[in-house]
Design an enzyme around this catalytic site. Structure first.
Site, mmCIF file in Angstrom:
data_model
loop_
_atom_site.group_PDB
_atom_site.id
_atom_site.type_symbol
_atom_site.label_atom_id
_atom_site.label_comp_id
_atom_site.label_asym_id
_atom_site.label_seq_id
_atom_site.Cartn_x
_atom_site.Cartn_y
_atom_site.Cartn_z
ATOM 1 N N HIS A 115 34.170 -146.164 13.905
ATOM 2 C CA HIS A 115 33.959 -145.511 15.212
ATOM 3 C C HIS A 115 35.268 -145.102 15.877
ATOM 4 O O HIS A 115 35.268 -144.275 16.796
ATOM 5 C CB HIS A 115 33.184 -146.428 16.161
ATOM 6 C CG HIS A 115 31.779 -146.700 15.737
ATOM 7 N ND1 HIS A 115 30.891 -145.691 15.432
ATOM 8 C CD2 HIS A 115 31.115 -147.873 15.555
ATOM 9 C CE1 HIS A 115 29.729 -146.225 15.086
ATOM 10 N NE2 HIS A 115 29.844 -147.542 15.140
ATOM 11 N N ASP A 152 26.509 -147.199 6.959
ATOM 12 C CA ASP A 152 26.248 -147.995 8.166
ATOM 13 C C ASP A 152 25.134 -147.329 8.969
ATOM 14 O O ASP A 152 25.031 -146.097 8.995
ATOM 15 C CB ASP A 152 27.525 -148.071 9.003
ATOM 16 C CG ASP A 152 27.451 -149.098 10.118
ATOM 17 O OD1 ASP A 152 28.050 -150.171 9.972
ATOM 18 O OD2 ASP A 152 26.806 -148.816 11.144
ATOM 19 N N HIS A 154 24.905 -146.989 12.042
ATOM 20 C CA HIS A 154 25.491 -146.224 13.146
ATOM 21 C C HIS A 154 26.436 -145.167 12.586
ATOM 22 O O HIS A 154 27.282 -145.461 11.743
ATOM 23 C CB HIS A 154 26.242 -147.151 14.103
ATOM 24 C CG HIS A 154 25.364 -148.216 14.691
ATOM 25 N ND1 HIS A 154 25.345 -149.507 14.211
ATOM 26 C CD2 HIS A 154 24.461 -148.169 15.703
ATOM 27 C CE1 HIS A 154 24.470 -150.212 14.912
ATOM 28 N NE2 HIS A 154 23.918 -149.425 15.816
ATOM 29 N N ASP A 242 24.070 -153.017 8.462
ATOM 30 C CA ASP A 242 23.111 -153.119 9.558
ATOM 31 C C ASP A 242 21.876 -152.250 9.322
ATOM 32 O O ASP A 242 20.995 -152.175 10.180
ATOM 33 C CB ASP A 242 23.758 -152.792 10.910
ATOM 34 C CG ASP A 242 24.795 -151.698 10.833
ATOM 35 O OD1 ASP A 242 24.867 -151.006 9.799
ATOM 36 O OD2 ASP A 242 25.554 -151.520 11.804
#
Length: 343
Positions: A115, A152, A154, A242
């Site tokens: 991120h 991931d 996200h 995740d």
């Protein structure tokens, strides 16, 4: 340790690494892995991706500065050193694989990185580990094209932004998407910009509960044809777990068998030169067994895990997304064109 304040409940905790390591020891894989001696990533290596001002802000955390502003990303005096070690380990592992000293690698590191943009920390991330490793790798002889795959749940907004206009790095992200889902980026029609148009592939799943068959189908039908046409010299994986069934933040349904199947496909690329770097994953049990399944695959073991079924309506929606990605990206990749008469 990079750890949240006492009594603060936070998903990104040191126990994540401990859970993976304990599972590797329990299964007997730890003794078959060659450990990489830790070192701090250099400022020069970080500058291949990050601005000097951003690096200085992160380093100032040692002196008690709060960066980023209080929110979902905590920091403590140990954060800068841990972030430097995480990036340094990934860089050294990648270089070792490129030199032929190691066949492949899995870096169990934190804080995560995907991120973080060139000039901003966010989403539990301070330095973009995978981006720094890619840039340092490209400084080596015979390494020009790098494939980064981010599975991931996200979207790796930082990695996407860093390589948005770069045709030497193909960024492929499969992630959850929807109103209020972090970070709100990763739209299907963002194909990159300028010279990098076509080198950014986003697959935002339209629903939750997506499992093994949908992800493997995506890899077989979209990622692998494009990757073979791209012909990378190195594959880096932002390996967040995740999307594993049971994760409290992901609400997806990938099993250890699903991660193994996706990894086996990618191991066919770049002469097997592939390095995984831990990103997310916040169920200690699901994280540990998913990461262990990947390590066993990298070691060449044929361990069998049960695959989880998904609902028919989920599978149907994912098929629609796969075909939409194909329609958007086939202007950039001839490998995605279907033969005449095939719908």
């Amino acid at each position: 340790l990079h750890a949240p304040p006492p009594r603060e409940r936070h998903p990104e905790i040191p126990e994540r690494i401990v859970s993976i390591w304990n599972e590797l020891v329990r299964k007997g894989w730890a003794g078959r892995c060659e450990l990489v001696r830790r070192r701090l990533v250099s400022r020069e290596e970080l500058l291949t991706v990050h601005t000097a001002a951003h690096i200085d802000r992160v380093m100032a955390i040692e002196s008690g500065v709060n960066y980023p502003e209080p929110g979902d990303t905590y920091c403590c005096p140990a954060t800068p050193k841990c972030a430097l070690i995480a990036a340094g380990l990934l860089v050294d592992t990648t270089l070792s694989v490129l030199r032929g000293e190691k066949r492949n690698g899995f870096c169990i590191i934190r804080p995560p990185g995907h991120h973080a943009t060139s000039d901003e920390a966010m989403g539990f991330c301070f330095f973009n580990n995978i981006a720094v490793a890619a840039r340092v790798a490209q400084q080596q002889p015979n390494v020009r094209r790098v494939l980064i795959v981010d599975w991931d749940v996200h979207h790796g907004n930082g990695t996407e932004a860093i390589f948005q206009s770069d045709p030497t790095v193909l960024f492929f992200s499969v992630h959850g998407h929807g109103e209020g889902f972090y970070p709100g980026t990763g739209h299907i029609d963002n194909c990159g910009s300028g010279a990098g148009t076509g080198y950014n592939i986003n697959v935002p799943w339209p629903c939750f509960g997506v499992g093994d068959s949908e992800n493997v189908r995506l890899f077989e039908q979209i990622l692998m044809p494009v990757a073979r046409q791209f012909n990378p010299d190195l594959v880096l994986v932002s390996a967040g777990f995740d999307s594993a069934k049971g994760d409290p933040l992901g609400d997806m349904c990938i099993s250890p068998a699903g991660y193994q199947a996706m990894l086996r496909l990618m191991m066919e690329l770049a002469g097997g030169k592939i390095v995984l770097a831990l990103e997310g994953g916040y169920s200690m049990d699901a994280l540990a067994v998913s990461a262990e399944a990947c390590v066993s695959t990298l070691l060449g073991e044929d361990c069998q895990y049960a695959s989880y079924p998904t609902a028919p309506e989920v599978s149907w929606q994912c098929d629609q997304t796969i075909e939409l990605v194909r329609a958007i990206q086939q202007d950039h990749w001839s490998a995605l064109l279907l033969p005449d008469g095939v719908d």
